[in-house]
Design a protein around this motif. Structure first.
Motif, PDB file in Angstrom:
ATOM      1  N   GLU A 107       1.501   5.469  -9.050  1.00 54.30           N
ATOM      2  CA  GLU A 107       2.668   4.773  -9.599  1.00 54.30           C
ATOM      3  C   GLU A 107       3.193   5.491 -10.840  1.00 54.30           C
ATOM      4  OE1 GLU A 107       1.290   0.708  -9.836  1.00 54.30           O
ATOM      5  OE2 GLU A 107       1.891   0.360  -7.750  1.00 54.30           O
ATOM      6  N   ARG A 108       2.324   6.118 -11.605  1.00 55.50           N
ATOM      7  CA  ARG A 108       2.765   6.913 -12.752  1.00 55.50           C
ATOM      8  C   ARG A 108       3.560   8.119 -12.254  1.00 55.50           C
ATOM      9  NH1 ARG A 108      -2.084   8.498 -15.948  1.00 55.50           N
ATOM     10  NH2 ARG A 108      -2.265   6.247 -16.119  1.00 55.50           N
TER      11      ARG A 108
ATOM     12  N   LYS B 111      -4.372  12.548  -2.867  1.00 57.32           N
ATOM     13  CA  LYS B 111      -5.331  11.674  -2.179  1.00 57.32           C
ATOM     14  C   LYS B 111      -6.665  11.595  -2.919  1.00 57.32           C
ATOM     15  CE  LYS B 111      -3.583  11.865   2.534  1.00 57.32           C
ATOM     16  NZ  LYS B 111      -3.828  12.320   3.905  1.00 57.32           N
ATOM     17  N   LYS B 112      -7.081  12.688  -3.530  1.00 59.52           N
ATOM     18  CA  LYS B 112      -8.352  12.686  -4.255  1.00 59.52           C
ATOM     19  C   LYS B 112      -8.322  11.781  -5.483  1.00 59.52           C
ATOM     20  CE  LYS B 112     -10.072  17.147  -2.781  1.00 59.52           C
ATOM     21  NZ  LYS B 112     -10.288  18.547  -3.155  1.00 59.52           N
ATOM     22  N   TRP B 113      -7.133  11.518  -5.999  1.00 57.26           N
ATOM     23  CA  TRP B 113      -7.043  10.615  -7.154  1.00 57.26           C
ATOM     24  C   TRP B 113      -7.622   9.249  -6.814  1.00 57.26           C
ATOM     25  CZ3 TRP B 113      -1.164  11.401  -8.457  1.00 57.26           C
ATOM     26  CH2 TRP B 113      -0.978  12.667  -9.028  1.00 57.26           C
ATOM     27  N   LYS B 114      -7.368   8.778  -5.574  1.00 55.52           N
ATOM     28  CA  LYS B 114      -7.792   7.435  -5.147  1.00 55.52           C
ATOM     29  C   LYS B 114      -7.420   6.391  -6.199  1.00 55.52           C
ATOM     30  CE  LYS B 114     -11.679   9.030  -2.375  1.00 55.52           C
ATOM     31  NZ  LYS B 114     -11.074   9.007  -1.091  1.00 55.52           N
ATOM     32  N   SER B 115      -6.224   6.544  -6.750  1.00 57.24           N
ATOM     33  CA  SER B 115      -5.807   5.685  -7.848  1.00 57.24           C
ATOM     34  C   SER B 115      -4.354   5.255  -7.683  1.00 57.24           C
ATOM     35  CB  SER B 115      -5.962   6.428  -9.178  1.00 57.24           C
ATOM     36  OG  SER B 115      -5.331   5.719 -10.214  1.00 57.24           O
ATOM     37  N   ARG B 116      -4.159   3.976  -7.452  1.00 59.76           N
ATOM     38  CA  ARG B 116      -2.817   3.419  -7.362  1.00 59.76           C
ATOM     39  C   ARG B 116      -2.066   3.628  -8.674  1.00 59.76           C
ATOM     40  NH1 ARG B 116      -0.850  -1.070  -4.128  1.00 59.76           N
ATOM     41  NH2 ARG B 116       1.124  -1.730  -5.010  1.00 59.76           N
ATOM     42  N   LYS B 117      -2.786   3.474  -9.787  1.00 62.68           N
ATOM     43  CA  LYS B 117      -2.162   3.614 -11.099  1.00 62.68           C
ATOM     44  C   LYS B 117      -1.593   5.020 -11.289  1.00 62.68           C
ATOM     45  CE  LYS B 117      -4.199   1.466 -14.389  1.00 62.68           C
ATOM     46  NZ  LYS B 117      -5.155   1.060 -15.442  1.00 62.68           N
ATOM     47  N   MET B 118      -2.344   6.045 -10.874  1.00 57.50           N
ATOM     48  CA  MET B 118      -1.865   7.429 -11.024  1.00 57.50           C
ATOM     49  C   MET B 118      -0.686   7.707 -10.077  1.00 57.50           C
ATOM     50  SD  MET B 118      -5.254   9.683 -11.826  1.00 57.50           S
ATOM     51  CE  MET B 118      -4.323  11.192 -11.982  1.00 57.50           C
TER      52      MET B 118
ATOM     53  N   ARG C  97       0.841  -1.196   0.000  1.00 61.02           N
ATOM     54  CA  ARG C  97       0.000   0.000   0.000  1.00 61.02           C
ATOM     55  C   ARG C  97       0.873   1.242   0.000  1.00 61.02           C
ATOM     56  NH1 ARG C  97      -5.270  -0.508   2.348  1.00 61.02           N
ATOM     57  NH2 ARG C  97      -5.480   1.653   1.671  1.00 61.02           N
TER      58      ARG C  97
END
Length: 81
Positions: A76-77, A67-74, A15
């Motif tokens: 990691e990018r 935090k608002k992205w709530k996206s692991r992919k973003m 995480r």
């Protein structure tokens, strides 16, 4: 004096954790100590990414944005993983 938005990673939990601080080394120590809260669930947090900002409010704004992205992919990018 600089303020930082940062991203930590725990391999144990697989995480990410997003935060902000004025002193990265002190803040990482706090995350690794015994305490309550999300980061207390693991003791292998490592700094994956930091951004320097001239004011506390800008660092907090960036922390909130990530935090608002709530996206692991973003995340990691952003960190280049």
């Amino acid at each position: 004096m600089a303020f930082f938005a940062y991203i930590l990673y725990s391999a144990t939990l697989d995480r990410y954790y997003v935060g902000s601080t004025q002193d990265m080394s002190v803040r990482l120590e706090e995350h690794l100590k015994n305490h309550r809260g999300f980061t207390s669930k693991a003791k292998d947090w490592e700094v994956k990414y930091t951004e320097s900002h001239p004011t506390r409010s800008e660092a907090l704004r960036r922390e909130g944005q990530i935090k608002k992205w709530k996206s692991r992919k973003m995340i990691e990018r952003l960190i280049g993983d």
